[in-house]
Design an enzyme around this catalytic site. Structure first.
Site, mmCIF file in Angstrom:
data_model
loop_
_atom_site.group_PDB
_atom_site.id
_atom_site.type_symbol
_atom_site.label_atom_id
_atom_site.label_comp_id
_atom_site.label_asym_id
_atom_site.label_seq_id
_atom_site.Cartn_x
_atom_site.Cartn_y
_atom_site.Cartn_z
ATOM 1 N N SER A 72 35.882 41.531 35.334
ATOM 2 C CA SER A 72 36.308 40.243 34.801
ATOM 3 C C SER A 72 36.743 39.354 35.966
ATOM 4 C CB SER A 72 37.427 40.458 33.775
ATOM 5 O OG SER A 72 37.728 39.259 33.098
ATOM 6 N N ARG B 181 46.380 33.269 23.398
ATOM 7 C CA ARG B 181 45.896 34.643 23.445
ATOM 8 C C ARG B 181 44.954 34.950 22.286
ATOM 9 N NH1 ARG B 181 45.487 38.410 27.450
ATOM 10 N NH2 ARG B 181 45.633 40.529 26.660
ATOM 11 N N ASP C 127 28.785 40.859 25.706
ATOM 12 C CA ASP C 127 29.866 40.040 26.278
ATOM 13 C C ASP C 127 29.571 38.558 26.052
ATOM 14 O OD1 ASP C 127 31.763 38.752 27.904
ATOM 15 O OD2 ASP C 127 31.604 40.234 29.504
ATOM 16 N N HIS D 260 33.288 41.843 26.250
ATOM 17 C CA HIS D 260 33.931 41.753 27.546
ATOM 18 C C HIS D 260 34.892 42.913 27.793
ATOM 19 C CE1 HIS D 260 34.993 39.704 31.182
ATOM 20 N NE2 HIS D 260 36.263 39.714 30.884
ATOM 21 N N ASP D 261 35.522 43.400 26.749
ATOM 22 C CA ASP D 261 36.508 44.481 26.890
ATOM 23 C C ASP D 261 35.915 45.839 27.265
ATOM 24 O OD1 ASP D 261 38.805 43.077 26.535
ATOM 25 O OD2 ASP D 261 39.240 43.807 24.515
#
Lengths: 498, 498
Positions: B216, B285, B442, B479-480
């Protein structure tokens, strides 16, 4: 230089290790143009200054000329219905308006009407009219020889209930106490919007539509029209919509609602006498705008260009893509009612054409209808109450029969193909010619959701499903393609309508 | 029932057409459990109640025990550097801290160090340590026999400058006036963070890294390390990163920053003595979380489940996906400093390894460096000033030479393949073994951005580029994935490091 350091919060006392050398050094840098006390100048926030100025100006305007703003896109027709509308989640509108506009001429047997559905925030103004010559949101798609051909068809477009462009919504007056509904407005569904539209069709004497056409939320409305009123539906077009809302789309709308509700000016919906939550609306629209286009399109249009490369980077809008979003939000923030955004966006989340969901809704409606009648009888005596609606506001019996169990029992989602529950729920559409369109670059209603619609209809036995997916070679405009691509979207729609 | 209606704002006087019948009807419904004045009950907002309660509790805590919260993930090592750090955009840190943690043992010739870079909001605590046994953010990826094998390597992870977990950032004390920097903190870049890290390596006596590894933002940091200090770099791993930030990612971060800055508690960054902008942080968030996973993963996990199907739908979190986002935001909102989020997220936007950008930055640095020295001389006399840094804080000359024009002139982007400007900018990495990994699901750093890195390096002449893309059959975690997939991410990293 290395030391073990504990997990303590930073001290507020003067920096203990700041030695003379580095302090003097800092000052010598800072002093070059101006005397700063800090190592670096404070940052400025022109974007916040602008928001504060806007609030101040709206406050002044509100005091001098009454509550603002009025939401309108201009002259339109109005259908006022005094028969109460029972909503899917038990709320009720004792009476309501549906704002609408029409183009073309209704033929003698009233068989050439096309109901055009809008996206979330659009008004009935899909095309210019004699009384409102401003371009509509589908201006080029409607007209003589256009995809929605006014030489052949009578096009009707309504503002959805829950909206703010003339149809009854949260900014309307609640007849019960003559105050605005605000968040006393009841939870709405896509199907509730459709029921209100069909009351309008009733009043126009239109028994059966030639077609129903819609994109985005309009694509949901179009499918829902057919499922609720299959016998009143001819052909059906659903563009960049879905058969049920999926969690990613719910998530994106959730963040928009939350941001809007965080604006202190929102005041839990009761802002009509003061400053509207323009800042929250602006940011909600910016988030929405991120989902309306695609990364590759922005790559081509904005790349990494900064708005003013000669300036220092800033936390306020800085890159061109940021000023674009800022502008999109600013343009929208007073044009649409914040509460309408909340209710209509929520209705989209709740959308689900699955069978189980329809059955549960139906059961709830029957229950609530009984209560309404009972409540009415209690208040008015046991005699036939004037309060009873003077025309049916439920779906036609035909719809009920189409919801009776099919041969196959509803099972869990099959590993391949659409879930049985959805096939069953959409089976009222099994005999209608349907055009389903999607766009590969759409991230809000991804192309697999339109594939799901088409596959489900085919699995329900529909032999007349046309499914078109515009690849990235054809459009990088993502969800917005339906507003922009006259050739590929409009062309297919025109051909399908015949 | 149809009438032409003008474009006027809704009247606030009692609804003129509300007839007796529908009013009484409404009341009869409403009265069934409780006497409402309105047609429907007002909506409740438990999510806003919770936010208000939280603000009240934080306000009490702030008054009784001083400013809150302290941001920490526990014990760590600290490198304090008294030599000023000139930043890419002209700001200066007169002195600074870098919080770091290490695992494994540095060998005698100091050749086995791996610098591990973090994502936006992570601390140096990548793995548990004797003084902080809490699991780290890459716990399973580090250890004896793990991908980052502590039997072989000495792993170093730092909190980036600009962060809030021990390294100097906006919540730190400005030595010039002993007050917190807040938004007087200067604009940062990814390269500035790297420079601070290499000061730490200097102090540890590590001349050359065995490898640099990051995911990232860490994937950006890893590439930037190699471009700034190619002669100090061995192997290089960049996972789910990019060579330059693209407008879609900038847009997503922009909305997060804007939402945070809208929170009245943010107070333009000067909130350290009062209530932190927890609501804005929470929503920022939530928006970020939408980009961390993928639609299909949520489809499997949440589908259309509501948190409590027996309840009426609500504008507060309602669907399971909404309560998930709400929880993710709530968990984070006091764990990370709001100003750090702004500065570090902005640094990501500014990231660009293109040649032209590097040249412009270099020119600005030379200019600012001259001013610093000049300012210092003006203040301290013409003699050699003590304020001059005691070690070079510019890149090594080797880097400069690697930036001299290549044989081919820089041209506009070629139609096929990566742009010449980027090839030239990344040419310092043309001789390093590089592993580039991406994940097809992602949406924040889409897989084409990692393809761009690999293609650019190959076009620059690098024969040692390994590019791995995990398809949707392997990971739907978007993405995680880099945090979760020990087998596919960890496995390839371990193999590459040898």
């Amino acid at each position: 230089m290395t030391s073990l350091r504990g997990a303590t919060s930073p001290s507020l006392t003067p920096w203990p290790t700041a030695d003379y050398r580095s302090r003097r050094w800092t000052q010598s840098v800072a002093v070059r143009e101006q005397q700063f006390d800090s190592s670096n100048p404070a940052m400025s926030f022109p974007c916040l200054d602008a928001q504060e100025a806007k609030s101040a100006s709206l406050s002044t305007r509100s005091m001098s000329s009454g509550p603002e703003p009025s939401y309108t896109t201009g002259q339109h027709e109005n259908f006022h219905c005094k028969t109460p509308l029972l909503l899917d989640w038990g709320g009720v509108l004792p009476e309501f308006d549906v704002a609408y506009e029409t183009w073309g001429t209704l033929n003698a047997d009233k068989s050439n009407a096309i109901l055009l559905h809008t996206g979330l925030s659009a008004s009935s103004h899909a095309h210019s009219t004699p009384t409102n010559p401003k371009n509509g949101w589908w201006e080029k798609f409607i007209g003589p020889g256009a995809p929605l051909d006014t030489n052949k068809y009578y096009i009707i477009c309504t503002n959805v209930i829950g909206g703010c462009y003339g149809s009854t919504g949260p900014s309307s007056i609640d007849p019960s106490d003559s105050k605005r509904y605000a968040t006393r407005f009841p939870i709405l569904t896509i199907e509730d919007m459709v029921r209100a539209q069909f009351r309008l069709l009733d009043s126009l004497g239109i028994q059966k539509l030639h077609a129903s056409v819609g994109s985005s939320m309009g694509g949901m409305l179009s499918l829902a029209s057919g499922v609720l009123f299959p016998e009143r539906m001819g052909r059906l077009v659903s563009i960049s919509g879905c058969a049920r809302s999926h969690p990613y789309s719910i998530a994106m709308r959730h963040t928009q609602r939350q941001v809007l509700m965080m604006d202190p000016n929102w005041q839990r919906g009761f802002y009509y006498d003061s400053i509207p939550p323009h800042h929250g609306m602006k940011l909600a629209r910016e988030i929405a705008t991120v989902t309306y286009r695609s990364g590759p399109e922005w790559e081509n249009r904005f790349g990494r260009k900064r708005a003013d490369p000669s300036k220092q980077p800033a936390l306020c809008p800085d890159f061109l893509i940021e000023t674009y979003l800022d502008h999109a939000g600013e343009k929208f923030c007073l044009e649409y009612d914040a509460n309408s955004l909340l209710y209509v966006s929520k209705a989209m989340d709740l959308f689900d054409l699955g069978y189980a969901h329809q059955v549960a809704t139906r059961a709830r409606r029957v229950q609530n209808q009984k209560r309404m009648v009972l409540g009415s009888m209690e208040r008015n005596g046991a005699s036939c109450s004037l309060a009873l609606p003077d025309k049916p506001y439920e779906e036609q019996p035909a719809t009920l029969s189409s919801l009776t169990p099919m041969n196959e029992p509803a099972t869990d989602d099959s590993a391949d193909g659409p879930p049985q529950d959805l096939i069953r729920g959409m089976s009222p559409l099994k005999d209608h010619p349907v055009l389903v369109m999607g766009v590969a670059s759409d991230i809000l209603f991804p192309a697999w959701q339109q594939r799901e619609i088409a596959e489900t209809l085919r699995a329900a036995g529909n032999q007349n499903v046309e499914h078109v997916e515009l690849g990235e070679d054809i459009s990088l405009f993502g969800h917005d393609t339906f507003l922009l691509d006259l050739e590929n979207i409009g062309g297919r729609v025109g051909k399908f309508l015949g």
